[in-house]
Design an enzyme around this catalytic site. Sequence first.
Site, PDB file in Angstrom:
ATOM      1  N   CYS A  31       0.833  -1.212   0.000  1.00 15.26           N
ATOM      2  CA  CYS A  31       0.000   0.000   0.000  1.00 15.26           C
ATOM      3  C   CYS A  31       0.867   1.261   0.000  1.00 15.26           C
ATOM      4  O   CYS A  31       1.514   1.574   1.000  1.00 15.26           O
ATOM      5  CB  CYS A  31      -0.912  -0.037   1.222  1.00 15.26           C
ATOM      6  N   CYS A  34      -0.003   3.880   2.645  1.00 23.57           N
ATOM      7  CA  CYS A  34       0.414   3.389   3.975  1.00 23.57           C
ATOM      8  C   CYS A  34       1.883   3.721   4.224  1.00 23.57           C
ATOM      9  O   CYS A  34       2.253   4.148   5.319  1.00 23.57           O
ATOM     10  CB  CYS A  34       0.213   1.878   4.079  1.00 23.57           C
TER      11      CYS A  34
END
Length: 106
Positions: A31, A34
């Site tokens: 991600c 993230c």
Amino acid sequence: MATVKVTDASFQRDVLDSETPVLVDFWADWCGPCKMIAPALEEISDELAGKVVIAKMDIMENTDTPAQIGVQSIPLMVLYKNGKPVAQRLGAAPKGQLKAWLESEL
């Protein structure tokens, strides 16, 4: 204080049973957003030490807890106080916004 890694096995002890509020960052290695917020969360963890614990749970390594609470998108940050989720924020944001949101919820 650095962020704390939590797992399905340690979630009860580290998050739900904590006397200090805990912000759990549900994330995954693949991600991009993230990874973008990870350094900011490390800094916020140091800046708000004693007021909040910032924990990180990799949803690919730990599938039970995210499934139980219904994580559908990441990064998802959920603030727990006294074992209960009290606030959440979905998606990446600049450090200042993340810290201001978190402080307003503490």
